[in-house]
Design a protein around this motif. Structure first.
Motif, PDB file in Angstrom:
ATOM      1  N   MET A 430      37.694  48.556  37.470  1.00  0.00           N
ATOM      2  CA  MET A 430      36.609  48.400  36.496  1.00  0.00           C
ATOM      3  C   MET A 430      35.285  48.834  37.107  1.00  0.00           C
ATOM      4  SD  MET A 430      37.562  44.741  34.820  1.00  0.00           S
ATOM      5  CE  MET A 430      36.370  44.674  33.490  1.00  0.00           C
ATOM      6  N   ASN A 431      35.037  48.419  38.340  1.00  0.00           N
ATOM      7  CA  ASN A 431      33.793  48.816  39.006  1.00  0.00           C
ATOM      8  C   ASN A 431      33.687  50.326  39.132  1.00  0.00           C
ATOM      9  OD1 ASN A 431      32.333  46.511  39.491  1.00  0.00           O
ATOM     10  ND2 ASN A 431      33.560  45.967  41.278  1.00  0.00           N
ATOM     11  N   ARG A 432      34.807  50.952  39.473  1.00  0.00           N
ATOM     12  CA  ARG A 432      34.768  52.400  39.680  1.00  0.00           C
ATOM     13  C   ARG A 432      34.484  53.142  38.390  1.00  0.00           C
ATOM     14  NH1 ARG A 432      38.581  55.739  43.434  1.00  0.00           N
ATOM     15  NH2 ARG A 432      36.840  57.141  43.145  1.00  0.00           N
ATOM     16  N   TYR A 433      35.005  52.610  37.278  1.00  0.00           N
ATOM     17  CA  TYR A 433      34.842  53.347  36.024  1.00  0.00           C
ATOM     18  C   TYR A 433      33.813  52.701  35.116  1.00  0.00           C
ATOM     19  CZ  TYR A 433      38.758  55.859  37.867  1.00  0.00           C
ATOM     20  OH  TYR A 433      39.553  56.618  38.697  1.00  0.00           O
ATOM     21  N   ASP A 434      32.881  51.978  35.715  1.00  0.00           N
ATOM     22  CA  ASP A 434      31.726  51.429  34.984  1.00  0.00           C
ATOM     23  C   ASP A 434      32.072  50.392  33.928  1.00  0.00           C
ATOM     24  OD1 ASP A 434      30.057  52.840  36.525  1.00  0.00           O
ATOM     25  OD2 ASP A 434      29.690  54.442  35.063  1.00  0.00           O
ATOM     26  N   PHE A 435      33.254  49.793  33.993  1.00  0.00           N
ATOM     27  CA  PHE A 435      33.500  48.635  33.149  1.00  0.00           C
ATOM     28  C   PHE A 435      32.826  47.433  33.808  1.00  0.00           C
ATOM     29  CE2 PHE A 435      36.587  51.531  31.520  1.00  0.00           C
ATOM     30  CZ  PHE A 435      36.649  51.231  30.184  1.00  0.00           C
ATOM     31  N   VAL A 436      32.839  46.275  33.129  1.00  0.00           N
ATOM     32  CA  VAL A 436      31.984  45.178  33.582  1.00  0.00           C
ATOM     33  C   VAL A 436      32.817  43.919  33.874  1.00  0.00           C
ATOM     34  CG1 VAL A 436      29.910  43.878  33.052  1.00  0.00           C
ATOM     35  CG2 VAL A 436      30.245  46.125  32.040  1.00  0.00           C
ATOM     36  N   PRO A 437      33.147  43.682  35.150  1.00  0.00           N
ATOM     37  CA  PRO A 437      33.915  42.474  35.477  1.00  0.00           C
ATOM     38  C   PRO A 437      33.223  41.192  35.007  1.00  0.00           C
ATOM     39  CG  PRO A 437      33.758  43.907  37.388  1.00  0.00           C
ATOM     40  CD  PRO A 437      32.881  44.495  36.338  1.00  0.00           C
ATOM     41  N   ALA A 438      31.895  41.156  35.080  1.00  0.00           N
ATOM     42  CA  ALA A 438      31.176  39.950  34.660  1.00  0.00           C
ATOM     43  C   ALA A 438      31.441  39.648  33.190  1.00  0.00           C
ATOM     44  CB  ALA A 438      29.687  40.111  34.898  1.00  0.00           C
ATOM     45  N   ALA A 439      31.508  40.703  32.366  1.00  0.00           N
ATOM     46  CA  ALA A 439      31.764  40.504  30.944  1.00  0.00           C
ATOM     47  C   ALA A 439      33.167  39.957  30.732  1.00  0.00           C
ATOM     48  CB  ALA A 439      31.586  41.816  30.195  1.00  0.00           C
ATOM     49  N   MET A 440      34.100  40.453  31.540  1.00  0.00           N
ATOM     50  CA  MET A 440      35.467  39.963  31.414  1.00  0.00           C
ATOM     51  C   MET A 440      35.539  38.482  31.781  1.00  0.00           C
ATOM     52  SD  MET A 440      38.893  41.251  33.302  1.00  0.00           S
ATOM     53  CE  MET A 440      39.424  42.518  32.212  1.00  0.00           C
ATOM     54  N   LEU A 441      34.803  38.112  32.822  1.00  0.00           N
ATOM     55  CA  LEU A 441      34.793  36.710  33.237  1.00  0.00           C
ATOM     56  C   LEU A 441      34.196  35.826  32.140  1.00  0.00           C
ATOM     57  CD1 LEU A 441      35.320  34.712  35.556  1.00  0.00           C
ATOM     58  CD2 LEU A 441      32.942  34.995  36.189  1.00  0.00           C
ATOM     59  N   LEU A 442      33.120  36.329  31.512  1.00  0.00           N
ATOM     60  CA  LEU A 442      32.512  35.564  30.417  1.00  0.00           C
ATOM     61  C   LEU A 442      33.532  35.341  29.306  1.00  0.00           C
ATOM     62  CD1 LEU A 442      28.930  37.043  30.217  1.00  0.00           C
ATOM     63  CD2 LEU A 442      29.504  34.625  30.321  1.00  0.00           C
ATOM     64  N   GLY A 443      34.296  36.396  28.996  1.00  0.00           N
ATOM     65  CA  GLY A 443      35.320  36.272  27.975  1.00  0.00           C
ATOM     66  C   GLY A 443      36.357  35.221  28.357  1.00  0.00           C
ATOM     67  N   LEU A 444      36.749  35.249  29.631  1.00  0.00           N
ATOM     68  CA  LEU A 444      37.763  34.297  30.101  1.00  0.00           C
ATOM     69  C   LEU A 444      37.270  32.850  30.044  1.00  0.00           C
ATOM     70  CD1 LEU A 444      39.411  35.781  33.305  1.00  0.00           C
ATOM     71  CD2 LEU A 444      40.594  34.720  31.403  1.00  0.00           C
TER      72      LEU A 444
END
Lengths: 499, 376
Positions: A430-444
């Motif tokens: 995700m980091n490499r392709y500009d996705f957002v781990p923080a957003a995923m964590l918020l969703g979780l």
């Protein structure tokens, strides 16, 4: 009269036993907090049998100091190696890490120390002086409000998606989807488990957050030159001894700090919201208020201050509904509730009238512990900062060892390790392709609160959800906040586009 | 000296290393690499991926050996080495704290350390699935904590589970905690269970009761009562914790809660809620003025949460008896009784026939209620 007698208990904190219990609690808390995966809640649970043998105020001073220090200690590893020690420091890892690789690790630690300690002191004061009226807030939050609060939290996705809003949104949705995995308690139906026992309990927040942030970071670090440091320059930087913030520095951050402390206090009082949500709300509030020249997402000290101020401001606030109503505001508070019961103390206003000799020393002890932990932690943080001098080839495996140890120690569940690895690889990609781990964590984190709130809202409204919603003033306030948050986020994105 | 040499290295631009990956000691004379050359053939020992893969492998092997390792040297004396007491929940829950309070006393009786090990996840099943596979003599030194009725979720066909009650080597009952129903103190609509049921019969599905998850003891108690009492239909809100449903009760979102004697008694004494019934065969000493469900309605509705201690299913009889005797002695220890009372544990030692009766009875209730069908 009552107010005066309250102050007379300050001296009790400095008895030999109480003070040593406090020091012990702080040191254990700092260490446990700084190790990814080991949470203060877990340490408190392990200390419960010990607390049988101590007088009630001593054991409670130990446990509450441990909790405060643990939430603060989580920021060290979040800042220095982007490995949040607890889920309450996940947001800290974003700006903290960016500051570290720009050679400003000591600046970050200094601001984190001040924001945390002062936040803790303010929440201790709130606990001492406004507990009875403030506790009422806890009961105002019912399923409808939880649902709306979770939606408000999800608007933070817009703020933390620095590079691509669209990819942030996708990350958030995937996070919400992943949060539905497991046996649903409201139907006992196994959702998306594919008959794996491992998935029946759902995806734990701890393995997910350690994977997404710490493990993923270790993978990224290992991509660079083995013998260089993590700093952008690759050199070793000089570590200063500037551990205490200057007055001017604090004044520059005063708006940020005050806003974040207030957010932390309010969210802390709400049961089941807690430190892990407060920091995101405070952080994204600062992003929405960004001025031209602010470097959010690239090492902005305001963002870091917001996260640390908010998560420690929740610590004392969590105890408000616990002491007054017997409603623990989080996992750690729930265990401290158990400790109260062990000593025959029943939460409620009687705690203050019948056992002031216990409850006031605990509260004063909590206040003093928050001041003291800054002094104890500063040298620890300074020594930990040498991590940034390590070559990548050593640092990366070291982080991985700590991740594995922490996750396994926290649950003894081997499957949690696989979940951590999976999230680590996912987070790296995700980091490499500009996705957002923080957003995923918020969703979780917010997905389950949102879902459960929504389903219970439909039931408790007894068939008329909209009328019910409109009859609840607090719900309407949160709806207004959601609209404001969305509006300001979009305005910010538009401005950024123009520039 | 190194700093001096680095200044003269051709690979260094200013103070910043070039990024070729040259070892630091290379100086101008020896460094003839062109850009990109070093990246291609880096020495193996320098590769961080390699280092941590080895580290990881060692760690995983060690971890595997630690978890699945065979128990060596089972001598004549039993037990002769530390015992693992597995709690299938994460640290900090009620079950975990009960186990942690018990373990030092158990250890005193057995003469060896008793170590609480948390194996969380899967609503208890990550741990229980392991315990169901234990066999003697390999796993003689392992005890597991098992909760009734939670473990009976293997009856739910949707979970496709292979375990049965025979998968576990039952040793003894530790705690037994009857269910209660409670309403808000000061709720004018109903004074007692009779009033509550009458109100609910007049307005089916309008009264809301907060319980634990589907299949929890609270839920099964409500479901059993609904089957037994004509016209009794309650709306159920499923919650994760007692606190969650108490917040909803005090915030006027729901009308009643289902819970257990241990946890709710102190709130009733504080005057924060009124317990209207206990779902037990007889009244409980903690709540002498609260009638049983049967006293009020004539229908025998009995529900509880019980914690049992189990070992491997084929543990030899003499070793079983050693464990059972130690558990009994530990539970009789006055110091333990004092501590258990403080954490609201209701100690109820049962073994052998009594224990099997309890297991069979609980299973029958679950099969009658069939909560998984009503959950559709």
């Amino acid at each position: 009269v009552e107010n005066l007698s309250m102050f007379s208990y300050i001296l009790n904190v400095f008895s030999f036993y109480n003070f040593s219990a406090m020091l012990g609690g702080i040191i254990v808390g700092l260490v446990i907090g700084a190790i990814p995966g080991l949470t203060p809640a877990m340490a408190i649970a392990l200390l419960i049998p010990v607390s049988f043998h101590l007088p009630p105020e001593t054991s409670l001073i130990m446990l509450t100091s441990l909790y405060a220090a643990g939430i603060y200690g989580g920021s060290f590893s979040a800042i220095l190696i982007s490995a949040p020690g607890t889920e309450a420091s996940a947001a800290t890892a974003i700006e903290g890490w960016e500051l570290t690789i720009r050679g400003r690790a000591i600046d970050a630690l200094r601001i984190a120390t001040f924001s945390s300690c002062a936040g803790g002191v303010i929440s201790a004061l709130a606990l001492l002086f406004i507990s009875p009226p403030a506790a009422k807030i806890a009961l105002l939050f019912q399923p409808t409000e939880y649902f709306l609060l979770a939606i408000l939290g999800l608007t933070c996705i817009a703020s933390v998606s620095f590079k691509s809003f669209f990819k942030g949104l996708i990350s958030g949705f995937v996070g919400i989807f992943l949060s539905t995995i497991g046996v649903d308690i409201k139907s006992a139906y196994p959702r998306f488990t594919f008959d794996f026992i491992a998935l029946e309990g759902g995806i734990g927040i701890i393995p997910a957050v350690i994977g997404l942030f710490a493990f993923a970071q270790a993978l990224s670090i290992s991509r660079g030159e083995a013998d260089k440091t993590i700093l952008l320059s690759g050199e070793k930087s000089k570590l200063s001894w500037n551990l205490w913030p200057r007055f001017s520095e604090i004044m520059q951050l005063k708006g940020t700090l005050i806003r974040s402390w207030i957010i932390g206090l309010i969210v802390g009082i709400i049961p089941a919201a807690g430190a892990s949500i407060a920091q995101w709300i405070a952080y994204s509030e600062e992003i929405r208020r960004a001025k031209p020249g602010d470097q959010f997402g690239k090492g902005e000290i305001k963002g870091l201050a917001a996260c640390e101020a908010a998560n420690n401001a929740t610590t004392g606030a969590t105890f408000i509904p616990l002491f007054i109503l017997g409603i623990p505001g989080g996992i750690a508070a729930a265990i401290i509730f158990g400790a109260l019961i062990i000593h025959g103390l029943n939460p409620g206003i009687r705690l203050f009238t019948e056992t002031p000799q216990v409850v006031y020393p605990v509260m004063w002890g909590f206040l003093i512990a928050n001041v003291l932990m800054g002094f104890i932690a500063a040298p620890i943080a300074r020594s930990m900062a040498y991590l940034t001098q390590f070559p990548r080839g050593i640092l990366s495996p070291l982080i991985i060892v700590f991740c594995v140890m922490g996750v396994y120690a926290s649950s003894h569940n081997i499957y949690d390790l696989f979940i951590m690895y999976a999230f680590g690889i996912l987070g790296y990609l995700m980091n490499r392709y500009d996705f957002v781990p923080a957003a995923m964590l918020l969703g979780l984190i917010l997905g389950p609160i949102c879902e459960s709130g929504f389903r219970d809202w439909l039931k408790v409204s007894r068939g008329a959800p909209m009328t019910y919603l409109l009859s609840r003033p607090l719900s309407l306030v949160i709806i207004a906040l959601i609209f404001l948050a969305v509006f300001f986020s979009f305005r910010l994105k538009m401005r950024q586009k123009k520039r | 000296v190194i700093a001096e040499r680095r200044k003269t290295c051709a690979c260094v631009e200013g103070k910043v290393p070039c990024g070729h990956g040259c070892p630091k000691r290379l100086i101008k004379a020896t460094c003839s690499k062109k850009k990109g050359e070093n990246d291609m053939k880096r020495e193996k020992g320098k590769n961080p991926l390699f280092i941590f893969l080895i580290g990881l492998a060692v760690f995983l092997v060690a971890q595997g050996a630690w978890i699945h390792g065979p128990s060596f040297g089972a001598g004549e004396k039993f037990p002769s080495k530390p015992i693992e007491f597995m709690v299938p929940w994460n640290p900090g829950g009620g079950t975990d704290i009960s186990a942690r309070v018990l373990s030092p006393f158990l250890s005193k009786e057995l003469g060896v350390p008793v170590q609480v090990v948390n194996v969380g996840g899967g609503g208890g099943w990550v741990g229980w699935a392991q315990a169901a596979k234990w066999t003697a003599p390999k796993d003689e030194y392992k005890l597991a904590y098992v909760n009734l009725p939670h473990v009976l979720s293997f009856l739910d066909p949707r979970l496709k589970r292979k375990e049965t009650l025979d998968s576990f080597g039952w040793l003894a009952l530790h705690t037994f905690d009857p269910c209660i129903w409670a309403v808000r103190e000061g709720d004018k609509r109903f004074q007692d269970l009779k009033g509550f049921i009458a109100y609910a019969q007049k307005a089916p599905k309008k009264l809301i009761i907060g319980v634990g998850g589907v299949g929890s003891d609270d839920h099964q108690g409500v479901a059993a009562a609904e089957k037994a009492i004509p016209g009794l239909q309650l709306e159920k809100v499923y919650t994760n914790s007692d606190m969650e449903r108490l917040t909803m009760l005090w915030g006027n979102s729901i009308d009643a809660v289902g819970g257990n004697v241990s946890y709710y008694t102190s709130f009733a004494k504080e005057g924060k809620l009124r317990i209207i019934a206990v779902l037990n065969e007889k009244r409980v000493p903690q709540l002498p003025s609260v009638p049983t469900f049967e006293e009020v309605t004539g229908q025998k509705i009995v529900m509880y949460v019980a914690r049992l201690i189990a070992g491997p299913r084929n543990l030899p009889e003499e070793k079983r008896q050693i464990f059972i005797a130690a558990i009994k002695k530990a539970l009789d220890n006055p110091e333990y009784k004092k501590q258990a009372e403080k954490i609201n544990d209701i100690i109820d030692f049962r073994t052998g026939k009594d224990l099997n009766e309890l297991l069979a009875k609980t299973k029958n209730i679950a099969l009658q209620v069939k909560y998984w069908e009503s959950a559709k």
